[in-house]
Write an enzyme that holds these catalytic residues in place. Structure first.
Site, PDB file in Angstrom:
ATOM      1  N   SER A  40      98.090  45.779  14.310  1.00 22.35           N
ATOM      2  CA  SER A  40      97.226  45.919  13.134  1.00 22.35           C
ATOM      3  C   SER A  40      97.237  47.289  12.416  1.00 22.35           C
ATOM      4  O   SER A  40      96.914  47.317  11.458  1.00 22.35           O
ATOM      5  CB  SER A  40      95.731  45.143  13.437  1.00 22.35           C
ATOM      6  OG  SER A  40      95.453  46.010  14.447  1.00 22.35           O
ATOM      7  N   ASP A 365      86.294  48.521  10.062  1.00 20.47           N
ATOM      8  CA  ASP A 365      85.478  47.404  10.839  1.00 20.47           C
ATOM      9  C   ASP A 365      85.706  47.993  12.320  1.00 20.47           C
ATOM     10  O   ASP A 365      85.852  49.111  12.508  1.00 20.47           O
ATOM     11  CB  ASP A 365      86.412  46.113  10.787  1.00 20.47           C
ATOM     12  CG  ASP A 365      87.840  46.102  10.966  1.00 20.47           C
ATOM     13  OD1 ASP A 365      88.258  46.835  11.974  1.00 20.47           O
ATOM     14  OD2 ASP A 365      88.574  45.105  10.749  1.00 20.47           O
ATOM     15  N   HIS A 368      89.480  49.073  13.203  1.00 18.38           N
ATOM     16  CA  HIS A 368      90.407  49.711  12.552  1.00 18.38           C
ATOM     17  C   HIS A 368      89.958  51.217  11.528  1.00 18.38           C
ATOM     18  O   HIS A 368      88.826  51.012  11.045  1.00 18.38           O
ATOM     19  CB  HIS A 368      91.170  48.539  11.655  1.00 18.38           C
ATOM     20  CG  HIS A 368      91.368  47.448  12.040  1.00 18.38           C
ATOM     21  ND1 HIS A 368      90.903  46.111  12.269  1.00 18.38           N
ATOM     22  CD2 HIS A 368      92.662  47.376  13.081  1.00 18.38           C
ATOM     23  CE1 HIS A 368      91.599  45.550  13.002  1.00 18.38           C
ATOM     24  NE2 HIS A 368      92.852  46.275  13.482  1.00 18.38           N
TER      25      HIS A 368
END
Length: 401
Positions: A40, A365, A368
């Site tokens: 991610s 978040d 991340h």
């Protein structure tokens, strides 16, 4: 970047969305492509197009709110590290491999998948694991040979840079799922499996012509807001048992890259020490800030409401005396440190908080980084000194023909 005097250095930037260009024919002699693999940290939207759920997607608000003004599937408020690397290399944004209608790969392509690990069993069936990303790359390699011919395709693949971020999910996954996996192996054995799978993929890319690789080591995962939030007693301390295995991983990765440099003719690499870079920002957040001009004006009450999207496209960046305000808690989420993975309210927990100024935060978040943090890391990867990116930085790799 702290200073006793208030100094503003303003750089004007058009933040309009770059559209990947479609190229025809053979690449120029000085053309360099960028192929992106990983998780991610690098996923530009591949998970939008696979059969998975919202836990593995970021295609909803407020993701993408900063630069794109809409969710692209990137796990951040704006751009990711590879987006900045592409900009520095004078390439367009590199599109996700799974994006419909994407059949031109002369500038490279992004295979990364949020949640992916080096081990197939990490989030099995919900993500594009590292070996599957390799299989997609092999499909692209065959297509390039058909489109360009063997000679030109080989030149493009040999000159290209291969950017990799993988491994972190392999260590987080057993913890968050209460898996017995760690109990079945010693930490050293588990790390050896992860590194072994990474090594196999690297060597397969090498066989297809890849020579220049850029790696990002795993950050201190135990210090992510999501990990801090699950510590007993909600202590602000990091989960040091997780950081310990991350250190083993980073050391093993460094060792195997040095070994491959000796054994694989023409193999060169850059290894970015994200563990140190994250740690420095968490330890001294005020030294590393970079604020958008608009956010600065908003917070200083010189303007009272958000400007239009059209005006937002023409923004300025400022480097000033004020750094990150928060490096432990996330901008978006809920619970202690906003570490519950609820940003956007579509992952089982509908309630969440969203900060007013993502640029003041290290994390967007629970796991991340913000766009500003991604930009800082990308700059270090691009032209950082040998104590943070070694034995080459990415600018040097792109400069080698």
């Amino acid at each position: 970047m702290a200073s006793s005097s208030f100094h503003l250095c303003v750089l004007f930037l058009f933040a309009s969305l770059l559209i990947p260009t479609i190229c025809h024919g053979s690449p120029d002699d000085d053309h360099m492509a960028l192929f992106i693999f990983g998780d991610s940290l690098f996923d530009a939207g591949n998970n939008n197009y696979i059969n998975t759920n919202t836990s593995y997607r970021a295609n909803f608000w407020p993701y993408g709110e900063t630069t794109f003004n809409y969710p692209t599937g990137r796990f951040s408020d704006g751009r990711l590290i590879p987006d900045f690397i592409a900009e520095y290399a004078k390439l367009p944004l590199i599109p996700p491999y799974k994006q419909p209608g994407n059949h031109q790969f002369i500038n490279g392509v992004n295979f990364a998948s949020g949640g992916a690990g080096a081990l197939v069993q990490t989030h099995r069936g919900m993500v594009i694991d590292f070996k599957t990303q390799l299989s997609y790359f092999k499909d692209v390699e065959r297509l390039l040979r058909q489109q360009l011919g063997d000679k030109e395709a080989k030149k493009l693949l040999t000159r290209a840079v291969y950017l990799v971020s993988i491994g972190s999910n392999d260590y987080i996954f057993p913890l968050v799922t209460n898996s017995s996996f760690f109990q079945s192996y010693s930490q050293e054995e588990y790390v050896e499996m992860v590194i072994g799978n990474i090594t196999v993929v690297i060597e397969e890319i090498y066989k297809k012509g890849g020579r220049k690789f850029g790696f990002i080591s795993s950050p201190p995962l135990g210090c992510l807001p999501g990990m801090r939030s699950v510590k007993p007693g909600n202590s602000s301390d990091c989960m040091e048992e997780l950081n310990a295995i991350v250190k083993l991983h980073n050391h093993a990765l460094s060792q195997v890259l040095q070994k491959q440099e000796r054994q694989l003719k023409g193999f060169i690499y850059s290894n970015f020490d994200s563990y140190t870079s994250f740690s420095e920002r968490m330890g001294n957040p005020s030294r590393y800030g970079m604020l958008r001009v608009y956010d600065y004006l908003l917070r200083s009450k010189k303007i009272e409401k958000r400007i239009s999207h059209e005006n937002y496209k023409i923004l300025t960046y400022i480097i000033c005396c004020e750094g990150f305000e928060e490096a432990k808690s996330a901008c978006c989420g809920s619970g202690p440190f906003r570490g519950v993975y609820s940003c956007g309210g579509k992952r089982g927990v509908k309630e969440y908080q969203l900060c007013d100024n993502a640029s003041a935060y290290l994390f967007f978040d629970s796991v991340h980084p913000t766009e500003i943090a991604n930009q800082q890391f990308a700059k270090l990867m691009w032209n950082g000194t040998s104590n943070i990116a070694w034995p080459y930085n990415l600018k040097a790799l792109f400069g080698l023909t």
